[in-house]
Design a protein around this motif. Structure first.
Motif, PDB file in Angstrom:
ATOM      1  N   GLU A 127      -1.358 103.037  44.259  1.00 32.32           N
ATOM      2  CA  GLU A 127      -0.267 102.569  45.121  1.00 32.32           C
ATOM      3  C   GLU A 127      -0.763 101.690  46.262  1.00 32.32           C
ATOM      4  N   THR A 128      -2.068 101.741  46.529  1.00 33.49           N
ATOM      5  CA  THR A 128      -2.662 100.935  47.596  1.00 33.49           C
ATOM      6  C   THR A 128      -3.434  99.777  46.993  1.00 33.49           C
ATOM      7  N   PHE A 129      -3.105  98.549  47.428  1.00 31.38           N
ATOM      8  CA  PHE A 129      -3.776  97.351  46.922  1.00 31.38           C
ATOM      9  C   PHE A 129      -4.176  96.488  48.115  1.00 31.38           C
ATOM     10  N   ILE A 130      -5.483  96.258  48.266  1.00 27.86           N
ATOM     11  CA  ILE A 130      -6.037  95.524  49.409  1.00 27.86           C
ATOM     12  C   ILE A 130      -6.875  94.364  48.887  1.00 27.86           C
ATOM     13  N   THR A 131      -6.805  93.218  49.537  1.00 27.67           N
ATOM     14  CA  THR A 131      -7.636  92.073  49.188  1.00 27.67           C
ATOM     15  C   THR A 131      -8.170  91.446  50.467  1.00 27.67           C
ATOM     16  N   ASN A 132      -9.090  90.496  50.322  1.00 29.83           N
ATOM     17  CA  ASN A 132      -9.701  89.878  51.496  1.00 29.83           C
ATOM     18  C   ASN A 132      -9.132  88.507  51.819  1.00 29.83           C
ATOM     19  N   ASP A 133      -8.073  88.097  51.121  1.00 32.53           N
ATOM     20  CA  ASP A 133      -7.360  86.867  51.468  1.00 32.53           C
ATOM     21  C   ASP A 133      -5.966  86.957  50.856  1.00 32.53           C
ATOM     22  N   ALA A 134      -5.124  87.732  51.492  1.00 31.20           N
ATOM     23  CA  ALA A 134      -3.805  88.039  50.927  1.00 31.20           C
ATOM     24  C   ALA A 134      -2.947  86.790  50.743  1.00 31.20           C
ATOM     25  N   GLU A 135      -3.126  85.780  51.597  1.00 35.66           N
ATOM     26  CA  GLU A 135      -2.297  84.582  51.496  1.00 35.66           C
ATOM     27  C   GLU A 135      -2.550  83.795  50.226  1.00 35.66           C
ATOM     28  N   SER A 136      -3.747  83.935  49.654  1.00 38.74           N
ATOM     29  CA  SER A 136      -4.082  83.177  48.445  1.00 38.74           C
ATOM     30  C   SER A 136      -3.825  83.967  47.166  1.00 38.74           C
ATOM     31  N   VAL A 137      -3.269  85.158  47.301  1.00 38.57           N
ATOM     32  CA  VAL A 137      -3.079  86.054  46.157  1.00 38.57           C
ATOM     33  C   VAL A 137      -1.588  86.276  45.920  1.00 38.57           C
TER      34      VAL A 137
END
Length: 537
Positions: A127-137
């Protein structure tokens, strides 16, 4: 006295003694001390707990060799949750299987690979999804740095025990579905101690991450480099020119490279004549099937680096042997290359045997062939949710040893040398590829009647998949499909590194009296001009 061996001890030690010293050179150009790395890991721990992650939950990490991977790994383990690194070269279907199989609770994915997770989000339990550049995903992902800033540094570190599972590393699925290799705090810790000794890791080392961190936790280097207080120099991929530039700029003293990467470096060196060292002498480790002797000679005599050949498997930590037995060779003699090509002798506290089908040790005559089996503290606990496969792995020829599946000889000094493989595995560019998976994929093509896939020698990759195809037409001269069509077919259905590179149309495949395809005959023919039926990939 008994003190629990915990993976969290490595970062704790570095923060205590090297808090103001440089810990990480990030791919973004940032530089972090061990104090700063520790604080970011604390914040990730706090963020996970705020999102309901508890001890024993699984947290997947899909990332190239960046500082985010290190922070996510330690941040996960500090909560007692299980760190599960993923091979970023796989497909969404592969990830779907692994995330469901392990019942993963949270995913951190680098922005370059989040698009492989987004299509399967509804299929997995996380349920938790984290990335290091959310704007590009695409999709709804939380931003790593924003998550850290909002979380603060306070978290609850639970009581942990050394015999509890702390990492799950999935195999490449070379004999069926991928298997989750479960490793305990104790196994990870003792393996890190062993590589610190055998790889001679020091606090003044500058380590270049040319080896994927997802490969058995970077062969344990996420622990050993950290615990010793050495410096991590991160990368976003392998490029020969960038490696030489980093060696010079960051005064690299130690790195690990697959034989394929060594070949890339050798080719680049011949064409560009780069500077090969900074202020430090360089040690380099390579693993598995040995590089060609010419490559070892170039690395040592031309680059001026010292090569250590090691060997192992995901299930064994991975490292269990080394060819760096210096009493057996002279550093100034060309004869050393023949020894450095061998997989070598067991690490401290590691029992290596080569046994025949009855479980009896083969003679130390460097001619008798048996299977390598191993017993040591760095060997896995079990396969996740696969008790039958676990039992088979430890009981096939001899009870209580992990069976490597590699066939080898042993010389008078007890140094092993792999000769062939027990299972149909192709190792291309350091990646395991299942010939069975490739055959199953090709069988789905309507113009194929029968197929066998074997490893073929490759100067670039050590080995490359080659398919012998019986066309549906029955006529190899008019198969009804082109080689390019079949290559594209595998590319459309498999991860890029698994693509069949060579195809030969044949009228029939060699079989036994009972109809079983004799791949051994195909391999013999393909490798007749080589000194053994194992590549250097």
């Amino acid at each position: 006295m008994h003190k629990p061996l915990l993976t969290t001890d490595f970062l704790d030690r570095a923060r205590t003694h090297y808090g103001d010293d440089e810990a990480v050179v990030a791919t973004t150009g940032e530089r972090f001390t061990y104090g700063e790395l520790g604080e970011r890991a604390d914040r990730f721990s706090a963020a996970l707990q705020e999102r309901g992650i508890e001890k024993g939950d699984r947290v997947a990490v899909l990332d190239p060799n960046t500082h985010y991977h290190l922070e996510a790994a330690y941040g996960t383990m500090q909560t007692g949750a299980i760190h599960m690194p993923l091979n970023y070269r796989l497909t969404p279907d592969d990830f779907s299987y692994m995330l469901e199989d392990a019942e993963v609770d949270a995913v951190y994915a680098d922005y370059d690979f989040a698009d492989k997770i987004e299509p399967i989000r509804e299929e997995v339990p996380a349920e938790t999804f984290i990335t290091n550049d959310a704007e590009s995903v695409d999709g709804e992902w939380e931003e790593f740095d924003d998550v850290l800033e909002a979380a603060g540094t306070e978290y609850d570190r639970p009581e942990m025990h050394e015999d509890e599972i702390i990492t799950i590393n999935y195999t490449s699925g070379t004999t069926g579905d991928p298997k989750g290799v479960c490793r305990t705090h104790r196994a990870e810790t003792l393996h890190a101690y062993l590589i610190s000794i055998h790889q001679e890791i020091r606090d003044d080392d500058s380590y270049l991450w040319t080896l994927p961190m997802f490969h058995v936790n970077g062969w344990g280097h996420i622990y050993a480099i950290t615990g010793m207080g050495a410096k991590h120099v991160c990368t976003r991929g392998v490029d020969a020119g960038d490696i030489f530039e980093s060696v010079r700029k960051e005064d690299i003293s130690y790195m690990c490279c697959a034989p394929t990467v060594l070949n890339m470096l050798s080719d680049y060196y011949e064409e560009n004549d780069p500077t090969t060292t900074g202020e430090n002498d360089i040690r380099i480790a390579t693993a598995g099937s040995a590089p060609p002797e010419a490559t070892i000679r170039t690395v040592e005599d031309e680059f001026g680096w010292y090569l250590k050949h090691v060997y192992g498997a995901t299930e064994t930590g991975p490292l269990i042997t080394t060819s760096d037995a210096r009493r057996t060779f002279d550093d100034d003699s060309g004869d050393r290359f023949a020894i450095k090509k061998r997989q070598g002798i067991g690490f401290l506290g590691t029992e290596i045997r080569v046994v025949d089908e009855d479980g009896t040790d083969v003679a130390r005559d460097d001619a008798s062939i048996g299977e390598i089996v191993v017993r040591g503290n760095q060997v896995m606990e079990k396969y996740w949710n696969k008790p039958e496969e676990t039992e088979e792995a430890f009981t096939d020829r001899v009870e209580g040893y992990y069976h490597m599946g590699d066939l080898a000889t042993v010389d008078e000094n007890g140094m092993i040398s792999i000769q062939d493989r027990k299972k149909d595995i192709i190792i291309s560019g350091g990646e395991n590829i299942s010939s069975i998976e490739l055959e199953d994929t090709l069988f789905d093509h309507p113009e194929i009647s029968d197929v066998a896939v074997i490893p073929a020698p490759s100067d670039q990759w050590g080995e490359t998949p080659k398919a012998f195809v019986v066309p549906e037409s029955g006529d190899p001269d008019d198969p009804g499909v082109t080689v390019d069509d079949l290559v594209d077919f595998t590319r459309d259905n498999l991860a890029g590194y698994k693509v069949v590179r060579e195809i030969e149309f044949v009228e029939e495949l060699p079989t036994t009296a009972t109809g079983k395809i004799q791949k051994y005959e195909l391999r013999q023919e393909e490798w007749e001009d080589e000194d053994r039926m194992v590549g250097q990939g």
